[in-house]
Scaffold this motif. Structure first.
Motif, short mmCIF file in Angstrom:
data_model
loop_
_atom_site.label_atom_id
_atom_site.label_comp_id
_atom_site.label_asym_id
_atom_site.label_seq_id
_atom_site.Cartn_x
_atom_site.Cartn_y
_atom_site.Cartn_z
N GLU A 36 11.71 -30.63 35.00
CA GLU A 36 11.09 -29.30 35.12
C GLU A 36 9.93 -29.37 36.12
O GLU A 36 9.79 -28.52 37.00
N ALA A 37 9.12 -30.42 35.98
CA ALA A 37 7.96 -30.59 36.86
C ALA A 37 8.42 -30.76 38.31
O ALA A 37 7.85 -30.16 39.23
N ASP A 38 9.46 -31.56 38.48
CA ASP A 38 9.96 -31.84 39.82
C ASP A 38 10.45 -30.55 40.49
O ASP A 38 10.14 -30.28 41.65
N MET A 39 11.16 -29.72 39.70
CA MET A 39 11.66 -28.46 40.24
C MET A 39 10.51 -27.55 40.65
O MET A 39 10.53 -26.94 41.71
N LEU A 40 9.51 -27.47 39.78
CA LEU A 40 8.35 -26.62 40.07
C LEU A 40 7.65 -27.07 41.35
O LEU A 40 7.28 -26.26 42.19
N LEU A 41 7.50 -28.39 41.49
CA LEU A 41 6.80 -28.92 42.66
C LEU A 41 7.58 -28.62 43.94
O LEU A 41 7.01 -28.16 44.92
N GLN A 42 8.90 -28.86 43.89
CA GLN A 42 9.72 -28.58 45.07
C GLN A 42 9.60 -27.11 45.47
O GLN A 42 9.42 -26.78 46.64
N LYS A 43 9.67 -26.24 44.46
CA LYS A 43 9.59 -24.80 44.72
C LYS A 43 8.23 -24.43 45.32
O LYS A 43 8.15 -23.64 46.26
N SER A 44 7.18 -25.02 44.78
CA SER A 44 5.83 -24.65 45.22
C SER A 44 5.55 -25.14 46.63
O SER A 44 4.74 -24.57 47.35
N LEU A 45 6.24 -26.20 47.06
CA LEU A 45 6.02 -26.72 48.40
C LEU A 45 6.60 -25.80 49.47
O LEU A 45 6.15 -25.79 50.61
N LYS A 46 7.60 -25.00 49.06
CA LYS A 46 8.22 -24.09 50.02
C LYS A 46 7.35 -22.86 50.26
O LYS A 46 7.49 -22.19 51.27
N GLN A 47 6.48 -22.56 49.29
CA GLN A 47 5.80 -21.27 49.34
C GLN A 47 4.60 -21.21 50.29
O GLN A 47 4.34 -20.20 50.89
N ASP A 48 3.83 -22.27 50.36
CA ASP A 48 2.49 -22.12 50.92
C ASP A 48 2.05 -23.46 51.50
O ASP A 48 2.74 -24.45 51.39
N ARG A 49 0.85 -23.45 52.09
CA ARG A 49 0.35 -24.75 52.52
C ARG A 49 -0.15 -25.51 51.28
O ARG A 49 -0.65 -24.90 50.33
N PRO A 50 0.01 -26.84 51.28
CA PRO A 50 -0.28 -27.58 50.06
C PRO A 50 -1.77 -27.56 49.68
O PRO A 50 -2.63 -27.56 50.54
N THR A 51 -2.01 -27.53 48.35
CA THR A 51 -3.37 -27.62 47.83
C THR A 51 -3.57 -29.02 47.28
O THR A 51 -2.63 -29.81 47.26
N SER A 52 -4.75 -29.31 46.79
CA SER A 52 -5.00 -30.64 46.21
C SER A 52 -4.11 -30.85 44.97
O SER A 52 -3.73 -31.97 44.65
N TYR A 53 -3.77 -29.74 44.28
CA TYR A 53 -2.87 -29.88 43.12
C TYR A 53 -1.49 -30.35 43.57
O TYR A 53 -0.83 -31.12 42.86
N HIS A 54 -1.05 -29.90 44.76
CA HIS A 54 0.25 -30.35 45.28
C HIS A 54 0.24 -31.86 45.48
O HIS A 54 1.19 -32.55 45.11
#
Lengths: 395, 116
Positions: A258-276
């Motif tokens: 679940e975490a992996d999917m969320l991270l992959q999805k979030s990387l497509k959306q925006d420039r990475p943050t420190s949380y990324h």
């Protein structure tokens, strides 16, 4: 009776959220809920209350309306049109609004934390004071002062408007991040409290992700929390279990996916943050089959990247540990030596240094460093782990 | 809900501004004031003369004590204010962030006390 107290505690936060959203007055709501809790205890002696949340909200609402009828009859007519709140969606909505109020950027981060723990998560003052390392009296003063500030500035108990969301959501994420970290890595030493903190932080982050689907940072933060939380079954309850010693077959694989999917999805959306970046590091650990097989090279690079967002000595220590794994001992030593003067009271620094000395074959010196860590540590779980390590090095 | 935005700026830095920079700043303030007048947030506001012109007055035991200068020596000094009407603190903060001096000085936002 014990289980009933737990029911009331669990229901209190939601009831507080719904009622403050409805009446926008902290004092009024606290008085009404106190009245409702006493009534609930009286009633409980004769019969069971099926839905404690809904019951508390109903009784407290009637109490406030009765009070208002006495003092402000005109106002009440307008309130009578409010429909009863009893769907999960409305509960969640009110809870989310309450977190935003607690984490208003005009409040200091310490005060945001205290309010969140008290109002959203329902902890008592004594537990909060212990977790924040302050006295009960200081906590009470802070809460009183913060309540006054909220009232004086008319800070609303509701979600921010879309135009203010960006200035508001960062503080919310930071506080949930701190709460999760305190739960997982913290010194509170009480397993039950720690678990509750982690689970609540995750629950609230899920709520935020559901509500603000386009916010990449919040998805990355939730991914980070889930990657770490998935390791819980492999940790001992009485001492720190380093990644190195965890039985990876006990990790929660579904949670990691679940975490992996969320991270992959979030990387497509925006420039990475420190949380990324932090989630990516946690992800590399979660996906490695063994400690030795971890992609340390990549982790060292990610720590470099993370340092450009947030220069923290704790990150340097973690990076040094990664360098030790790929036998870049000299580089690790330089990093640790550079931050040494800043970390004279930080046990993980001494543990990392001992790790380095162990790799260099200097067991005696390693034990010296560990003994220093024992003296500095305030966490029983950490001390138990260090003592084990000392025993191991002695043989 | 009314908020007072207190504008603080370093007088030392302000003194270093040349004529052109001063004119530009005054124009920026003019534009900002027009904007919040148009949105209905503006109630009032003025710029103040520098703190060297200030006089501080206290009354102790019935005696009036007068001191030359501001009540406290600080790095940044009160240089002006806006009294605004805003629905929420979030709105007040957004307005305060648009005050030209927020870029190099700072703005303190305070709710106005109401007596019922």
């Amino acid at each position: 009776m014990a289980s009933f107290d737990t029911d009331v505690n669990a229901a209190y936060g939601t009831a507080f959220a719904v009622l403050t959203k409805r009446f926008q007055d902290i004092q009024q709501v606290e008085d009404a809920l106190q009245h409702a809790c006493i009534k609930a205890m009286e009633k409980q002696q004769f019969e069971t209350i099926a839905n404690v949340k809904a019951w508390l909200i109903k009784v407290a609402t009637h109490y406030i309306l009765d009070e208002l009828k006495k003092h402000k009859p005109d106002y009440v007519e307008h309130l009578d049109t409010i429909s009863p709140v009893d769907t999960a969606y409305e509960y969640d909505d009110a809870t989310l609004g309450l977190i935003f109020t607690c984490c208003h950027p005009s409040l200091s981060q310490d005060n945001q934390l205290a309010l969140c723990l008290k109002w959203v998560m329902g902890f008592d003052n004594a537990s909060i004071a212990r977790a924040l390392l302050i006295s009960d009296k200081t906590l009470e003063q802070r809460i009183t002062r913060t309540k006054r500030k909220i009232k004086a500035n008319n800070i609303e108990f509701s979600l921010p408007t879309q135009s203010h969301l960006n200035t508001r959501i960062d503080a919310v994420m930071k506080v949930l991040y701190l709460i999760f970290n305190e739960g997982y890595f913290g010194n509170s030493g009480q397993v039950l409290v720690s678990n509750t903190l982690c689970k609540q932080a995750i629950y609230l982050m899920k709520l935020i992700c559901r509500t603000y689907r386009d916010n990449a940072a919040s998805h990355a933060l939730l991914a980070l929390m889930l990657f770490i939380q998935a390791r819980t079954p492999a940790r001992a309850t009485d001492k720190v279990t380093l990644l190195e010693h965890q039985d990876r077959t006990k990790w929660d694989r579904a949670m990691i996916s679940e975490a992996d999917m969320l991270l992959q999805k979030s990387l497509k959306q925006d420039r990475p943050t420190s949380y990324h970046i932090q989630a990516a590091i946690a992800g590399l650990h979660s996906l490695a089959t063994t400690y030795e097989n971890t992609d340390w090279q990549q982790i060292v690079l990610l720590y470099d990247k993370l340092l450009t967002y947030d220069y923290s000595t704790a990150i340097i220590v973690n990076q040094a540990v990664a360098l030790i794994q790929i036998d870049r001992l000299e580089q690790a030593q330089t990093k640790l030596d550079n931050v040494a003067p800043l970390l004279l009271h930080y046990p993980p620094y001494f543990i990392a240094y001992a790790h380095l000395l162990e790799h260099q074959g200097c067991y005696g010196e390693a034990i010296d460093k560990l003994n220093q860590a024992v003296l500095l540590s305030k966490s029983e779980a950490e001390i138990a782990f260090i003592k084990d390590k000392i025993q191991y090095l002695k043989h | 809900m009314q908020y007072l935005c207190l504008i603080f700026e370093s007088e030392a830095l302000a003194a270093q501004r040349d004529e052109q920079a001063n004119m530009a700043l005054i124009q920026e303030y003019g534009k900002f004031t027009e904007e919040i007048e148009a949105t209905g947030n503006h109630i009032g506001g003025e710029a103040l003369m520098p703190t060297e012109t200030a006089t501080t007055v206290r009354v102790r035991n019935g005696e009036t004590l007068i001191t030359d200068g501001p009540f406290a020596e600080t790095k940044e000094q009160l240089g002006g204010y806006y009294l605004i009407e805003a629905a929420t603190l979030d709105d007040a903060i957004s307005i305060a962030a648009k005050i030209p001096s927020a870029k190099d000085g700072c703005v303190e936002v305070r709710p106005v006390m109401k007596f019922e």
